[in-house]
Design an enzyme around this catalytic site. Structure first.
Site, PDB file in Angstrom:
ATOM      1  N   GLY A   8      36.170   4.823  -3.224  1.00  0.00           N
ATOM      2  CA  GLY A   8      37.074   4.622  -2.089  1.00  0.00           C
ATOM      3  C   GLY A   8      36.338   4.800  -0.772  1.00  0.00           C
ATOM      4  CB  SER A  10      36.538   0.195   1.664  1.00  0.00           C
ATOM      5  OG  SER A  10      37.611   0.628   0.858  1.00  0.00           O
ATOM      6  NE  ARG A  11      41.678   0.502   2.914  1.00  0.00           N
ATOM      7  CZ  ARG A  11      42.812   1.079   2.501  1.00  0.00           C
ATOM      8  NH1 ARG A  11      43.559   1.742   3.350  1.00  0.00           N
ATOM      9  NH2 ARG A  11      43.186   1.001   1.241  1.00  0.00           N
ATOM     10  CB  VAL A  60      38.436   4.746  -9.723  1.00  0.00           C
ATOM     11  CG1 VAL A  60      37.288   4.574  -8.758  1.00  0.00           C
ATOM     12  CG2 VAL A  60      39.737   5.062  -8.997  1.00  0.00           C
ATOM     13  CG  ASN A  88      37.576   9.537  -0.891  1.00  0.00           C
ATOM     14  OD1 ASN A  88      38.212  10.382  -0.240  1.00  0.00           O
ATOM     15  ND2 ASN A  88      37.644   8.241  -0.621  1.00  0.00           N
ATOM     16  CB  SER A 140      45.934  16.574  -1.942  1.00  0.00           C
ATOM     17  OG  SER A 140      47.017  16.740  -1.058  1.00  0.00           O
ATOM     18  CE1 TYR A 153      47.668  11.740  -3.252  1.00  0.00           C
ATOM     19  CE2 TYR A 153      48.456  13.862  -2.454  1.00  0.00           C
ATOM     20  CZ  TYR A 153      47.545  12.823  -2.399  1.00  0.00           C
ATOM     21  OH  TYR A 153      46.507  12.875  -1.494  1.00  0.00           O
ATOM     22  CB  ALA A 155      51.086  15.819 -11.723  1.00  0.00           C
ATOM     23  CE  LYS A 157      44.517  13.388  -4.559  1.00  0.00           C
ATOM     24  NZ  LYS A 157      43.240  12.664  -4.593  1.00  0.00           N
TER      25      LYS A 157
HETATM   26  P1  NAP Z   1      43.117   5.581   2.474  1.00  0.00           P
HETATM   27  O1  NAP Z   1      42.826   5.524   3.933  1.00  0.00           O
HETATM   28  O2  NAP Z   1      44.369   4.977   1.955  1.00  0.00           O
HETATM   29  O3  NAP Z   1      41.853   4.962   1.681  1.00  0.00           O
HETATM   30  C1  NAP Z   1      41.886   4.912   0.295  1.00  0.00           C
HETATM   31  C2  NAP Z   1      40.540   4.463  -0.221  1.00  0.00           C
HETATM   32  O4  NAP Z   1      40.563   4.529  -1.646  1.00  0.00           O
HETATM   33  C3  NAP Z   1      40.223   3.020   0.141  1.00  0.00           C
HETATM   34  O5  NAP Z   1      38.843   2.936   0.347  1.00  0.00           O
HETATM   35  C4  NAP Z   1      40.646   2.245  -1.118  1.00  0.00           C
HETATM   36  O6  NAP Z   1      39.925   1.025  -1.335  1.00  0.00           O
HETATM   37  C5  NAP Z   1      40.253   3.255  -2.187  1.00  0.00           C
HETATM   38  N1  NAP Z   1      40.989   3.075  -3.443  1.00  0.00           N
HETATM   39  C6  NAP Z   1      42.310   3.212  -3.676  1.00  0.00           C
HETATM   40  N2  NAP Z   1      42.586   2.977  -4.967  1.00  0.00           N
HETATM   41  C7  NAP Z   1      41.413   2.660  -5.567  1.00  0.00           C
HETATM   42  C8  NAP Z   1      41.054   2.303  -6.880  1.00  0.00           C
HETATM   43  N3  NAP Z   1      41.963   2.220  -7.858  1.00  0.00           N
HETATM   44  N4  NAP Z   1      39.744   2.046  -7.139  1.00  0.00           N
HETATM   45  C9  NAP Z   1      38.804   2.122  -6.166  1.00  0.00           C
HETATM   46  N5  NAP Z   1      39.086   2.470  -4.890  1.00  0.00           N
HETATM   47  C10 NAP Z   1      40.381   2.724  -4.606  1.00  0.00           C
HETATM   48  O7  NAP Z   1      43.159   7.075   1.944  1.00  0.00           O
HETATM   49  P2  NAP Z   1      42.500   8.417   2.557  1.00  0.00           P
HETATM   50  O8  NAP Z   1      43.527   9.072   3.403  1.00  0.00           O
HETATM   51  O9  NAP Z   1      41.155   8.150   3.106  1.00  0.00           O
HETATM   52  O10 NAP Z   1      42.390   9.286   1.216  1.00  0.00           O
HETATM   53  C11 NAP Z   1      41.172   9.511   0.537  1.00  0.00           C
HETATM   54  C12 NAP Z   1      41.378  10.626  -0.461  1.00  0.00           C
HETATM   55  O11 NAP Z   1      41.802  11.796   0.218  1.00  0.00           O
HETATM   56  C13 NAP Z   1      42.442  10.315  -1.511  1.00  0.00           C
HETATM   57  O12 NAP Z   1      42.058  10.836  -2.754  1.00  0.00           O
HETATM   58  C14 NAP Z   1      43.653  11.079  -0.990  1.00  0.00           C
HETATM   59  O13 NAP Z   1      44.535  11.423  -2.024  1.00  0.00           O
HETATM   60  C15 NAP Z   1      42.973  12.289  -0.383  1.00  0.00           C
HETATM   61  N6  NAP Z   1      43.785  12.972   0.625  1.00  0.00           N
HETATM   62  C16 NAP Z   1      44.132  12.361   1.788  1.00  0.00           C
HETATM   63  C17 NAP Z   1      44.895  13.055   2.724  1.00  0.00           C
HETATM   64  C18 NAP Z   1      45.311  12.456   4.048  1.00  0.00           C
HETATM   65  O14 NAP Z   1      46.064  13.113   4.771  1.00  0.00           O
HETATM   66  N7  NAP Z   1      44.848  11.290   4.419  1.00  0.00           N
HETATM   67  C19 NAP Z   1      45.315  14.366   2.446  1.00  0.00           C
HETATM   68  C20 NAP Z   1      44.934  14.944   1.237  1.00  0.00           C
HETATM   69  C21 NAP Z   1      44.162  14.259   0.346  1.00  0.00           C
HETATM   70  P3  NAP Z   1      40.416  -0.395  -0.677  1.00  0.00           P
HETATM   71  O15 NAP Z   1      40.058  -0.311   0.789  1.00  0.00           O
HETATM   72  O16 NAP Z   1      39.618  -1.421  -1.391  1.00  0.00           O
HETATM   73  O17 NAP Z   1      41.882  -0.464  -0.892  1.00  0.00           O
END
Ligand code: NAP
Length: 242
Positions: A8, A10-11, A60, A88, A140, A153, A155, A157
């Site tokens: 993950g 890319s973003r 993944v 991630n 998380s 979610y 469960a 994490k």
């Molecule tokens: P995000 O901005 O939505 O980015 C998600 C990333 O994961 C993207 O690069 C996406 O790829 C990739 N992805 C999603 N499903 C995938 C799959 N099946 N296979 C491969 N890549 C996949 O999310 P984020 O906020 O950066 O979150 C990153 C991590 O932090 C996650 O595990 C999330 O649960 C955790 N987290 C986030 C927060 C928060 O507040 N943001 C808080 C706690 C935990 P594409 O671009 O190709 O779609």
């Protein structure tokens, strides 16, 4: 060549982790599922820092794609050693359990928990042979305290946190550490629809965190100097616990 694989990448948080690790001398393997444009943007930012990398598309949640694409990459790139793995990639699909559909459960657990298992198992083998590795799982706050509307979610994490602690005990003597980073509210696409103004009143530091702040913690755990920290969960949540 020392390599870091970030799922993950890319973003959001994953992108920030790729950029941060690129400043620590790693070749960055940037995984994504579908957003090639953003993955290429990450690669450009990695290169802008004088490092190099490659984008690699696989889901993944799909064990066959992992074996085919990532397994194939490992076989073809024997000069590159994945020393750092950051699990991630993650999604959320919230709803009260009463109304939660099978797919919401399957997809959220499939991405975070199954994704952790299948990607890590594949990468672990070479780490064991080389007797060195850093595995960092992005979990998380929801996986620690549980969050209403996020039974799936939370469960997923919490499952990764348990796996982190178990695997740390299996591989510690081989020079491999396994840790987790647990963000609270971080400004990314995932939290775009949340009302920061309303929620920040509950956060002691009174703001959402940045992806950079999470990436900094991941880089700390990825450092060779963090070899005595394992099985740990570090919260990056602005003091938000209750
Ligand atoms: P995000 O901005 O939505 O980015 C998600 C990333 O994961 C993207 O690069 C996406 O790829 C990739 N992805 C999603 N499903 C995938 C799959 N099946 N296979 C491969 N890549 C996949 O999310 P984020 O906020 O950066 O979150 C990153 C991590 O932090 C996650 O595990 C999330 O649960 C955790 N987290 C986030 C927060 C928060 O507040 N943001 C808080 C706690 C935990 P594409 O671009 O190709 O779609």
């Amino acid at each position: 060549m020392k390599c870091a694989l970030v799922t993950g990448g890319s973003r959001g948080i994953g992108k920030a982790i790729c950029i941060e690790l690129s400043t620590h001398g790693y070749f960055i393997l940037i995984n994504y599922r579908s957003n090639e444009k953003e993955a290429l943007d990450t690669l450009e930012q990695v290169r802008a820092r004088g490092a190099d990398g490659e984008i690699i598309a696989f889901d993944v949640a799909d064990r066959h794609q992992i074996t085919e694409v990532l397994g194939g990459w490992i076989e073809k790139n024997q000069d590159k050693e994945i020393e750092v793995l950051v699990n991630n990639a993650g999604i959320k699909d919230d709803g009260l359990m009463m109304w939660m559909k099978d797919e919401q459960w399957d997809q959220v657990l499939g991405t975070s928990l199954n994704g952790f298992f299948f990607v890590t198992r594949l990468v672990l083998n070479n780490m064991l042979l080389r007797r060195y590795g850093r595995i960092i799982n992005v979990v998380s706050l929801s996986g620690i305290k549980g969050m209403a509307g996020q039974v799936n979610y939370s469960a997923a994490k919490a499952g990764v946190i348990g796996s982190t602690k178990a695997l740390a005990q299996e591989v510690g003597r081989r020079g491999i550490t396994v840790n987790a980073v647990a963000p609270g509210f971080i400004k990314t696409d995932m939290t775009e629809e949340m009302n920061e103004k309303e929620l920040q009143a509950h956060i002691p530091v009174r703001r959402f965190g940045t992806a950079d702040e999470v990436a900094h913690t991941v880089a700390f755990l990825a450092s060779p100097r963090s070899g005595y920290i394992t099985g740990e969960v570090i919260s990056v949540n602005g003091g938000l616990y209750t």
